[in-house]
Design a protein around this motif. Structure first.
Motif, mmCIF file in Angstrom:
data_model
loop_
_atom_site.group_PDB
_atom_site.id
_atom_site.type_symbol
_atom_site.label_atom_id
_atom_site.label_comp_id
_atom_site.label_asym_id
_atom_site.label_seq_id
_atom_site.Cartn_x
_atom_site.Cartn_y
_atom_site.Cartn_z
ATOM 1 N N LEU A 316 -18.981 -20.432 20.298
ATOM 2 C CA LEU A 316 -18.796 -21.853 20.000
ATOM 3 C C LEU A 316 -18.239 -22.592 21.215
ATOM 4 O O LEU A 316 -18.634 -23.734 21.498
ATOM 5 N N ALA A 317 -17.321 -21.941 21.946
ATOM 6 C CA ALA A 317 -16.788 -22.561 23.161
ATOM 7 C C ALA A 317 -17.893 -22.758 24.188
ATOM 8 O O ALA A 317 -17.976 -23.821 24.828
ATOM 9 N N GLY A 318 -18.746 -21.755 24.332
ATOM 10 C CA GLY A 318 -19.869 -21.869 25.267
ATOM 11 C C GLY A 318 -20.817 -22.991 24.892
ATOM 12 O O GLY A 318 -21.285 -23.749 25.752
ATOM 13 N N LEU A 319 -21.093 -23.128 23.584
ATOM 14 C CA LEU A 319 -21.963 -24.215 23.125
ATOM 15 C C LEU A 319 -21.347 -25.574 23.429
ATOM 16 O O LEU A 319 -22.040 -26.497 23.869
ATOM 17 N N ASN A 320 -20.042 -25.715 23.181
ATOM 18 C CA ASN A 320 -19.371 -26.987 23.454
ATOM 19 C C ASN A 320 -19.409 -27.346 24.930
ATOM 20 O O ASN A 320 -19.673 -28.496 25.302
ATOM 21 N N ILE A 321 -19.150 -26.350 25.793
ATOM 22 C CA ILE A 321 -19.175 -26.597 27.236
ATOM 23 C C ILE A 321 -20.583 -26.992 27.684
ATOM 24 O O ILE A 321 -20.767 -27.961 28.428
ATOM 25 N N ALA A 322 -21.588 -26.248 27.189
ATOM 26 C CA ALA A 322 -22.981 -26.545 27.563
ATOM 27 C C ALA A 322 -23.385 -27.935 27.080
ATOM 28 O O ALA A 322 -24.025 -28.707 27.811
ATOM 29 N N PHE A 323 -22.978 -28.282 25.841
ATOM 30 C CA PHE A 323 -23.338 -29.584 25.291
ATOM 31 C C PHE A 323 -22.680 -30.704 26.083
ATOM 32 O O PHE A 323 -23.306 -31.729 26.383
ATOM 33 N N PHE A 324 -21.411 -30.510 26.442
ATOM 34 C CA PHE A 324 -20.694 -31.530 27.209
ATOM 35 C C PHE A 324 -21.356 -31.764 28.570
ATOM 36 O O PHE A 324 -21.550 -32.911 28.997
ATOM 37 N N LEU A 325 -21.742 -30.673 29.246
ATOM 38 C CA LEU A 325 -22.387 -30.795 30.555
ATOM 39 C C LEU A 325 -23.772 -31.423 30.434
ATOM 40 O O LEU A 325 -24.154 -32.277 31.236
ATOM 41 N N LEU A 326 -24.525 -31.022 29.409
ATOM 42 C CA LEU A 326 -25.862 -31.598 29.204
ATOM 43 C C LEU A 326 -25.770 -33.085 28.872
ATOM 44 O O LEU A 326 -26.573 -33.895 29.361
ATOM 45 N N ALA A 327 -24.784 -33.454 28.039
ATOM 46 C CA ALA A 327 -24.641 -34.861 27.627
ATOM 47 C C ALA A 327 -24.299 -35.763 28.798
ATOM 48 O O ALA A 327 -24.523 -36.977 28.740
ATOM 49 N N ALA A 328 -23.757 -35.168 29.863
ATOM 50 C CA ALA A 328 -23.420 -35.967 31.039
ATOM 51 C C ALA A 328 -24.659 -36.384 31.822
ATOM 52 O O ALA A 328 -24.606 -37.337 32.602
ATOM 53 N N VAL A 329 -25.767 -35.677 31.614
ATOM 54 C CA VAL A 329 -26.968 -35.968 32.417
ATOM 55 C C VAL A 329 -28.222 -36.151 31.565
ATOM 56 O O VAL A 329 -29.295 -36.412 32.089
ATOM 57 N N MET A 330 -28.110 -36.026 30.251
ATOM 58 C CA MET A 330 -29.294 -36.038 29.390
ATOM 59 C C MET A 330 -29.022 -36.864 28.150
ATOM 60 O O MET A 330 -27.877 -36.934 27.661
ATOM 61 N N ASP A 331 -30.029 -37.499 27.628
ATOM 62 C CA ASP A 331 -29.916 -38.304 26.416
ATOM 63 C C ASP A 331 -29.461 -37.442 25.237
ATOM 64 O O ASP A 331 -30.017 -36.370 24.977
ATOM 65 N N GLU A 332 -28.434 -37.927 24.499
ATOM 66 C CA GLU A 332 -27.843 -37.125 23.430
ATOM 67 C C GLU A 332 -28.821 -36.878 22.285
ATOM 68 O O GLU A 332 -28.838 -35.794 21.690
ATOM 69 N N ILE A 333 -29.631 -37.890 21.960
ATOM 70 C CA ILE A 333 -30.618 -37.725 20.885
ATOM 71 C C ILE A 333 -31.641 -36.664 21.284
ATOM 72 O O ILE A 333 -32.035 -35.815 20.473
ATOM 73 N N ALA A 334 -32.063 -36.684 22.554
ATOM 74 C CA ALA A 334 -33.012 -35.689 23.035
ATOM 75 C C ALA A 334 -32.427 -34.286 22.950
ATOM 76 O O ALA A 334 -33.130 -33.330 22.606
ATOM 77 N N MET A 336 -30.218 -33.175 20.759
ATOM 78 C CA MET A 336 -30.218 -32.747 19.360
ATOM 79 C C MET A 336 -31.615 -32.338 18.901
ATOM 80 O O MET A 336 -31.791 -31.313 18.237
ATOM 81 N N VAL A 337 -32.603 -33.131 19.274
ATOM 82 C CA VAL A 337 -33.956 -32.882 18.779
ATOM 83 C C VAL A 337 -34.609 -31.719 19.512
ATOM 84 O O VAL A 337 -35.185 -30.819 18.902
ATOM 85 N N VAL A 338 -34.505 -31.709 20.851
ATOM 86 C CA VAL A 338 -35.181 -30.689 21.649
ATOM 87 C C VAL A 338 -34.502 -29.328 21.493
ATOM 88 O O VAL A 338 -35.166 -28.299 21.334
ATOM 89 N N LEU A 339 -33.168 -29.317 21.552
ATOM 90 C CA LEU A 339 -32.443 -28.047 21.492
ATOM 91 C C LEU A 339 -32.017 -27.682 20.074
ATOM 92 O O LEU A 339 -31.402 -26.634 19.866
ATOM 93 N N GLY A 340 -32.344 -28.550 19.107
ATOM 94 C CA GLY A 340 -31.944 -28.304 17.728
ATOM 95 C C GLY A 340 -32.291 -26.919 17.210
ATOM 96 O O GLY A 340 -31.417 -26.207 16.691
ATOM 97 N N PRO A 341 -33.555 -26.480 17.315
ATOM 98 C CA PRO A 341 -33.911 -25.146 16.806
ATOM 99 C C PRO A 341 -33.090 -24.031 17.440
ATOM 100 O O PRO A 341 -32.688 -23.080 16.752
#
Length: 421
Positions: A316-334, A336-341
């Motif tokens: 869960l910590a790894g997911l949070n760190i990855a999400f935080f870093l991705l959100a800094a450079v990538m659209d948040e909706i994208a 959720m939708v692209v990485l959702g599965p």
């Protein structure tokens, strides 16, 4: 292997090049179809299928409701009502921004809409009252991100569609984290005003409080109508969005009379521009998701993670760190939708409750809306305050820290998010 490379590396390369995400997803999906020798009509079929969800209608409808209510003066009424309660306290005017945003979030469900509606009024007012412009913008931006957490939330609607979970339950899972962030922001408002000697505003008397709440009664009734209807079983979240639009139109046209019929075309176009961007990403991502599933990318990654990381808390910590870093450079909706599965597969591997996981994802989305360098709300705050990205970024870090603390509570104490279930 070539299809997997096209879907992953291809999307990453187009994102780095700045290609709009909807076009990037469509481009790599088309390339993957060619490499996999699949009939190109598949992409068109999935594009249609991805835009046919009934729940998806809630997104443009809530955005339209927010636009109508802003144009109809409801945001101004909320600010005036909140101001009579706390403006006389240390940091009171900044607190008004947070409280008004908290209420408006229950009307619009959108972080950019909340930032624009409340920030447009409060940023100039805070600057006139002695707050620095960067701090005023940072508070409006960080208060705006309550939009994805306080129901009805567009982000929870999207995640509910992606994860196939109850949107009503997801709405409830955002309430406690949302109020916790709001409470943290109020403390920051008090601390900043005390540290910088910002003068207090005059206290409102009972007559002024009464007048403000009578004038703002229609705006204050809107969340009760929408949320009461959803949890009372009267209508679905999508139907609630339609009711919210109808309510906003009636109040704006016939009661407040701040909207003219000639204004409606501009209001509708404003909502369409924003919702078209979101729904186009969701629509084109359907085919992308099918190809991801076919190549077993999500399940393979989830299996690798489960084999190499044994502890749930570390995953869960790894997911949070990855999400935080991705959100800094990538659209948040994208994200959720692209990485959702992939995210859902990982959550299933570690036995995470799907509603709790949805709350964790959307808190991440909320942080991403305010996090430098591409958070949507940052750019709204920049446009209103005329401040640079660097100056707002320097001012917003205390608020980001508050949000990260709430994210940790949401992640590691499931009852924190599921308290109202």
């Amino acid at each position: 292997m070539s299809v997997t490379l096209a879907l992953t590396a291809g999307l990453g390369a187009l994102a780095v090049l700045g290609v709009p995400f909807a076009f990037a997803i469509m481009g790599v999906s088309a390339l993957a179809l060619v490499l996999a020798d699949i009939e190109p009509a598949f992409l068109a079929q999935q594009l249609i299928a991805g835009s046919q969800s009934f729940s998806l209608l809630a997104i443009p409808l809530f955005m339209l409701a927010g636009e109508i209510m802003s144009a109809g003066g409801m945001s101004q009424r909320l600010v005036e009502a909140a101001g009579t309660l706390v403006r006389h306290r240390t940091g009171g005017l900044a607190m008004v921004t947070v409280i008004a945003a908290l209420i408006f979030s229950a009307i619009s469900g959108s972080a950019p809409a909340t930032t624009a509606a409340i920030g447009g009024i409060m940023i100039p007012a805070m600057v006139r009252a002695g707050y620095s412009a960067p701090f005023a913008a940072s508070i409006a931006v960080s208060a705006g991100v309550l939009g994805p957490l306080i129901p009805p939330s567009i982000a929870f609607v999207i995640w509910g569609i992606v994860a196939e979970q109850s949107i009503g339950k997801l709405f409830l899972s955002g309430v406690v984290p949302g109020f916790a962030i709001a409470a943290g922001l109020l403390v920051i408002c008090w601390w900043h005003a005390r540290r910088h000697g910002v003068p207090k505003q005059p206290k409102a008397d009972w007559a002024e409080i009464r007048r403000a709440f009578v004038a703002g009664r229609w705006a204050l009734l809107s969340p009760i109508l929408v949320l009461g209807g959803i949890y009372g079983g009267v209508f679905t979240p999508t139907e609630a969005a339609a009711m919210s639009c109808l309510y906003a139109l009636v109040i704006g046209l016939l009661v407040e009379r701040r909207i003219k019929l000639a204004d409606l075309s501009g209001i509708v176009l404003g909502a369409l521009r924003t919702s078209a961007m979101v729904t186009s990403i969701i629509a084109v991502s359907t085919g992308f998701g099918v190809l991801i599933a076919q190549e077993q990318i999500a399940t393979s990654f989830a299996s690798w993670l489960a084999d190499n990381i044994q502890e749930k808390w570390m995953a869960l910590a790894g997911l949070n760190i990855a999400f935080f870093l991705l959100a800094a450079v990538m659209d948040e909706i994208a994200i959720m939708v692209v990485l959702g599965p992939m995210l859902i597969a990982i959550a299933n591997k570690f036995g995470v409750d799907p509603i709790h996981f949805g709350s964790m994802i959307v808190v991440n989305v909320a942080i991403g809306m305010a996090a430098p360098p591409i958070g949507y709300c940052l750019f709204v705050g920049m446009a209103i305050s005329k401040q640079s990205l660097a100056s707002i970024t320097r001012a917003i870090w205390p608020q980001i820290i508050v949000m990260l603390i709430v994210l940790m509570l949401t992640t590691y104490i499931p009852e924190f998010a599921l308290m109202l279930q």
